[in-house]
Design an enzyme around this catalytic site. Structure first.
Site, PDB file in Angstrom:
ATOM      1  N   ARG A  69       0.853  -1.191   0.000  1.00  0.00           N
ATOM      2  CA  ARG A  69       0.000   0.000   0.000  1.00  0.00           C
ATOM      3  C   ARG A  69       0.888   1.240   0.000  1.00  0.00           C
ATOM      4  O   ARG A  69       1.982   1.223   0.548  1.00  0.00           O
ATOM      5  CB  ARG A  69      -0.893   0.015   1.240  1.00  0.00           C
ATOM      6  CG  ARG A  69      -2.022  -0.989   1.189  1.00  0.00           C
ATOM      7  CD  ARG A  69      -2.973  -0.812   2.365  1.00  0.00           C
ATOM      8  NE  ARG A  69      -2.390  -1.229   3.619  1.00  0.00           N
ATOM      9  CZ  ARG A  69      -1.903  -0.424   4.543  1.00  0.00           C
ATOM     10  NH1 ARG A  69      -1.977   0.880   4.393  1.00  0.00           N
ATOM     11  NH2 ARG A  69      -1.367  -0.890   5.645  1.00  0.00           N
ATOM     12  N   TYR A 197      -1.196  -3.633  -7.039  1.00  0.00           N
ATOM     13  CA  TYR A 197      -1.043  -4.344  -5.759  1.00  0.00           C
ATOM     14  C   TYR A 197      -2.382  -4.387  -5.004  1.00  0.00           C
ATOM     15  O   TYR A 197      -3.127  -3.397  -4.972  1.00  0.00           O
ATOM     16  CB  TYR A 197       0.032  -3.651  -4.891  1.00  0.00           C
ATOM     17  CG  TYR A 197       0.004  -4.190  -3.487  1.00  0.00           C
ATOM     18  CD1 TYR A 197       0.544  -5.449  -3.212  1.00  0.00           C
ATOM     19  CD2 TYR A 197      -0.631  -3.512  -2.467  1.00  0.00           C
ATOM     20  CE1 TYR A 197       0.459  -5.992  -1.941  1.00  0.00           C
ATOM     21  CE2 TYR A 197      -0.725  -4.034  -1.192  1.00  0.00           C
ATOM     22  CZ  TYR A 197      -0.179  -5.278  -0.935  1.00  0.00           C
ATOM     23  OH  TYR A 197      -0.289  -5.811   0.320  1.00  0.00           O
ATOM     24  N   LYS A 206      -9.561  -2.292   1.673  1.00  0.00           N
ATOM     25  CA  LYS A 206      -9.315  -1.124   2.530  1.00  0.00           C
ATOM     26  C   LYS A 206     -10.092   0.106   2.037  1.00  0.00           C
ATOM     27  O   LYS A 206     -10.601   0.883   2.833  1.00  0.00           O
ATOM     28  CB  LYS A 206      -7.822  -0.800   2.566  1.00  0.00           C
ATOM     29  CG  LYS A 206      -6.930  -1.956   2.996  1.00  0.00           C
ATOM     30  CD  LYS A 206      -7.201  -2.369   4.416  1.00  0.00           C
ATOM     31  CE  LYS A 206      -6.130  -3.347   4.890  1.00  0.00           C
ATOM     32  NZ  LYS A 206      -6.392  -3.818   6.257  1.00  0.00           N
ATOM     33  N   HIS A 226     -11.011  -1.860  11.616  1.00  0.00           N
ATOM     34  CA  HIS A 226      -9.904  -2.722  11.199  1.00  0.00           C
ATOM     35  C   HIS A 226      -9.732  -3.806  12.267  1.00  0.00           C
ATOM     36  O   HIS A 226      -8.788  -3.789  13.049  1.00  0.00           O
ATOM     37  CB  HIS A 226      -8.644  -1.837  11.094  1.00  0.00           C
ATOM     38  CG  HIS A 226      -7.475  -2.494  10.431  1.00  0.00           C
ATOM     39  ND1 HIS A 226      -6.194  -2.030  10.569  1.00  0.00           N
ATOM     40  CD2 HIS A 226      -7.388  -3.556   9.601  1.00  0.00           C
ATOM     41  CE1 HIS A 226      -5.367  -2.787   9.859  1.00  0.00           C
ATOM     42  NE2 HIS A 226      -6.073  -3.721   9.270  1.00  0.00           N
ATOM     43  N   SER A 248      -1.162  -3.163  11.401  1.00  0.00           N
ATOM     44  CA  SER A 248      -0.628  -4.159  10.476  1.00  0.00           C
ATOM     45  C   SER A 248       0.636  -4.781  11.094  1.00  0.00           C
ATOM     46  O   SER A 248       1.368  -4.102  11.812  1.00  0.00           O
ATOM     47  CB  SER A 248      -0.256  -3.494   9.150  1.00  0.00           C
ATOM     48  OG  SER A 248      -1.341  -2.720   8.690  1.00  0.00           O
ATOM     49  N   CYS A 250       0.921  -7.179  13.403  1.00  0.00           N
ATOM     50  CA  CYS A 250       0.889  -7.572  14.817  1.00  0.00           C
ATOM     51  C   CYS A 250       0.234  -8.941  14.990  1.00  0.00           C
ATOM     52  O   CYS A 250      -0.096  -9.342  16.109  1.00  0.00           O
ATOM     53  CB  CYS A 250       0.137  -6.540  15.655  1.00  0.00           C
ATOM     54  SG  CYS A 250       1.073  -5.045  15.958  1.00  0.00           S
ATOM     55  N   ASP A 275      -9.605  -9.353   9.304  1.00  0.00           N
ATOM     56  CA  ASP A 275      -9.083  -8.009   9.014  1.00  0.00           C
ATOM     57  C   ASP A 275     -10.093  -6.881   9.237  1.00  0.00           C
ATOM     58  O   ASP A 275      -9.712  -5.814   9.687  1.00  0.00           O
ATOM     59  CB  ASP A 275      -8.579  -7.973   7.559  1.00  0.00           C
ATOM     60  CG  ASP A 275      -7.683  -6.779   7.260  1.00  0.00           C
ATOM     61  OD1 ASP A 275      -6.877  -6.420   8.138  1.00  0.00           O
ATOM     62  OD2 ASP A 275      -7.782  -6.204   6.172  1.00  0.00           O
ATOM     63  N   ARG A 367       1.997 -12.199  -0.429  1.00  0.00           N
ATOM     64  CA  ARG A 367       0.641 -12.500   0.050  1.00  0.00           C
ATOM     65  C   ARG A 367       0.068 -13.796  -0.491  1.00  0.00           C
ATOM     66  O   ARG A 367       0.487 -14.276  -1.539  1.00  0.00           O
ATOM     67  CB  ARG A 367      -0.293 -11.363  -0.405  1.00  0.00           C
ATOM     68  CG  ARG A 367       0.063  -9.987   0.130  1.00  0.00           C
ATOM     69  CD  ARG A 367      -0.488  -9.796   1.500  1.00  0.00           C
ATOM     70  NE  ARG A 367      -0.074  -8.541   2.102  1.00  0.00           N
ATOM     71  CZ  ARG A 367      -0.765  -7.919   3.051  1.00  0.00           C
ATOM     72  NH1 ARG A 367      -1.893  -8.401   3.495  1.00  0.00           N
ATOM     73  NH2 ARG A 367      -0.308  -6.809   3.593  1.00  0.00           N
TER      74      ARG A 367
END
Ligand code: OXD
Ligand code: MN
Length: 584
Positions: A69, A197, A206, A226, A248, A250, A275, A367
């Protein structure tokens, strides 16, 4: 082609701008999928993986300059700058439509325009919303097919309505200088150009489900967050649900698919989402949640049978792998997979790679895109149109010293303050300095579609409206010792902490009142089976509050809160009360 006039008119207008050679309307069928895959294979946009070992799986390389991103190129385009707030990049809608309009002009010449109707959320649910994404990327179509419900199902839900999110995407020239991800919350519109991407190009994720949806939620009285959603089944068969927000990197996906420790006989964790959560007040006065997505777009490196067996089992079929190592025998590998690397393969740039190569084989942000329905732990309720009732909201981040393993906020308002000051420290995995504190309120810093001060007010408003709100907690799996080693084992053992959280929600245990919130009594965290690793005194350390670190912490919180000219007074008074309780 579908009969909805508003959709037709908008697609026509976008086609006039982008000038594709042809327009393909997607129906979501298997034949259509097979056709697209064959076209991608012919153009080497996808590489077929070994269909015996990984049936239905394909490999994709993004452009090397297009792997993540791009927050600095992501804009919230509200008419007034103040409405985007101090944490977002802003561009005026006029300027954005003009600037991007020039880049979109003719961007699909020689290409096919795909029109993807998609549904976010369970079929027929009050929670659910429809989007239409126009794209010139087949890779995007195939990913959207996994991440959302595409085609007729979405158009059936939309009917004749004009209430859909208009998403226009073009790869453009894949030039970082001509890359923009613009959101027009006042127009229900997203324009994304110059990137293929996932996080920039799969507009349902998102862009819609967080940035546009957070704005919709503020207008309509619900929340887009989120957050992962998981259910914990106890040995008696009762299931309670938790929604948890972490920045992001974690371990959200790992927590959502947690496997209970061996000593937790009869416990089972169910995955509802990894997510994003959309939350609404239910008829019973509780907060209910759905996962708007239909798949997982997860980070591959670090995913192993130890860290997340359910994720690894999910990606054995019908999965698209992006930027991992492609092995010589057409399978995949990544760092931290927990198995021997292949002798030979190709790295994320497409160059020949061996374990001796100096650089990593998989990109750290490589990913997998996989259907949620394939996850061994997927909840039987994950498509329930009513959602699932949330007992606890959990916030967390990486903090080496400050935050204890777990604490409970005193009430909703205090919980909003805990979320608003949430932070994570940078790790060696990212470039830049290690251990730098980054505030990331509710893990929404890059995803809030409007002024974050107003977002805090919305949380406070919701708290007033929910008759029976979830309790709010903070966790920290990442405390380290003097040598920088993690003290808490994490992964499946995190269930020990979630169990305490649920006991608190059910008023089954009392707690210790401290200046920062309610902490567990040492004896109330179930350490069965790990007593040697985590003794009572180690746990005492994990639950301690270090005055020096908190003295620094509140200074940093103060300068963070100063950023917000629309900071609700309640958040400021929660801060003042904390300082007073700490006696600093
Ligand atoms: C994600 C993120 O990709 O949060 O989910 O960055
Ligand atoms: Mn995320």
């Amino acid at each position: 082609m579908y009969s909805n006039k508003a959709v037709q008119a908008w697609v026509e207008e976008m086609a006039k701008l982008t000038k594709p050679d042809q327009i393909v309307w997607l129906d979501g069928s298997e034949e259509e999928k097979a056709r697209l895959i064959n076209e991608c294979l012919a153009d080497e946009e996808l590489i077929e993986l070994d269909q015996q070992k990984l049936p239905g799986c394909y490999y994709h390389w993004t452009h090397v300059n297009d792997v993540a991103r791009v927050e600095h190129l992501t804009f919230i385009c509200t008419s007034k700058k103040e409405d985007a707030g101090p944490t977002n990049n802003w561009m005026s809608p006029t300027e954005a439509y003009d600037k991007l309009g020039k880049l979109f002009d003719g961007s699909m010449k020689g290409r096919t325009m795909y029109v993807i109707p998609y549904l976010m959320g369970p079929v027929g649910s009050l929670f659910s919303k429809v989007g239409i994404e126009i794209t010139d990327s087949r890779y995007v179509v195939l990913n959207m097919r996994i991440m959302t419900k595409i085609g007729k199902v979405a158009m059936d839900q939309l009917g004749d309505s004009t209430d859909f999110v208009k998403g226009l995407h073009s790869k453009g020239e894949l030039d970082p200088e001509k890359r923009y991800i613009c959101h027009f919350p006042e127009d229900n519109t997203i324009w994304s150009i110059g990137s293929g991407y996932g996080g920039n190009a799969l507009l349902g994720k998102k862009c819609f489900s967080l940035r546009i949806a957070s704005y919709m939620g503020k207008q309509e009285g619900w929340m887009a967050e989120h957050m992962l959603i998981l259910g914990i089944e106890d040995p008696k068969g009762n299931v309670s649900y938790i929604a948890a927000a972490f920045p992001s990197a974690c371990g959200k996906t790992n927590l959502a698919m947690l496997v209970p420790p061996e000593t937790f006989k009869g416990y089972k964790v169910w995955t509802v989402g990894d997510d994003i959560a959309w939350l609404r007040i239910g008829e019973d006065g509780r907060l209910w949640a759905v996962n708007p997505e239909a798949g997982f777009f997860g980070v591959a490196p670090g995913t192993s049978m130890k860290s997340n067996p359910n994720a690894l089992l999910t990606v054995q079929k019908n999965t698209i792998f992006t930027n991992v190592v492609l092995t010589e025998d057409k399978t995949v590998w990544w760092e931290g997979m927990g198995v021997e690397p292949p002798k030979k393969g190709y790295d994320w740039k497409g160059n020949p790679w061996t374990p001796e190569s100096p650089e990593k084989g998989a990109h750290p942000n490589s990913r997998f895109t996989a259907p949620a329905s394939q996850c061994p732990s997927v909840s039987p309720e994950w498509q329930n149109s009513k959602g699932v009732p949330i007992s606890a909201i959990v916030f967390g981040g990486r903090r080496a010293k400050v935050a204890p393993l777990v604490y409970q906020s005193f009430n909703w308002e205090h919980g909003v303050f805990v979320g608003a000051t949430m932070a994570s420290e940078t790790t060696a995995a990212a470039t830049g300095a290690v251990g730098v504190v980054r505030r990331d309120p509710m893990a929404m810093l890059p995803f809030c579609g409007y002024n974050m001060g107003d977002y805090f007010s919305h949380w406070l408003e919701m708290g007033k409206k929910i008759p029976n709100p979830p309790a709010i907690f903070n966790v920290n799996w990442f405390r380290t010792d003097e040598k920088g080693k993690f003290i808490w084992p994490g992964f499946g053992d995190n269930l020990r902490v979630l169990k305490w959280i649920l006991s608190r929600c059910e008023n089954k245990v009392d707690a210790v009142e401290t200046p920062i919130g309610y902490l567990p009594k040492v004896e109330d965290i179930d350490l069965s089976g790990i007593e040697n690793e985590v003794s009572k005194s180690v746990l005492e350390g994990l639950l301690s509050i270090d005055k020096d670190s908190w003295s620094e912490e509140i200074k940093d919180q103060a300068s963070w809160l100063e950023k917000f000219d629309r900071l609700p007074k309640e958040v400021k008074s929660q801060y003042d009360a904390l300082v007073q309780r700490l006696g600093l």
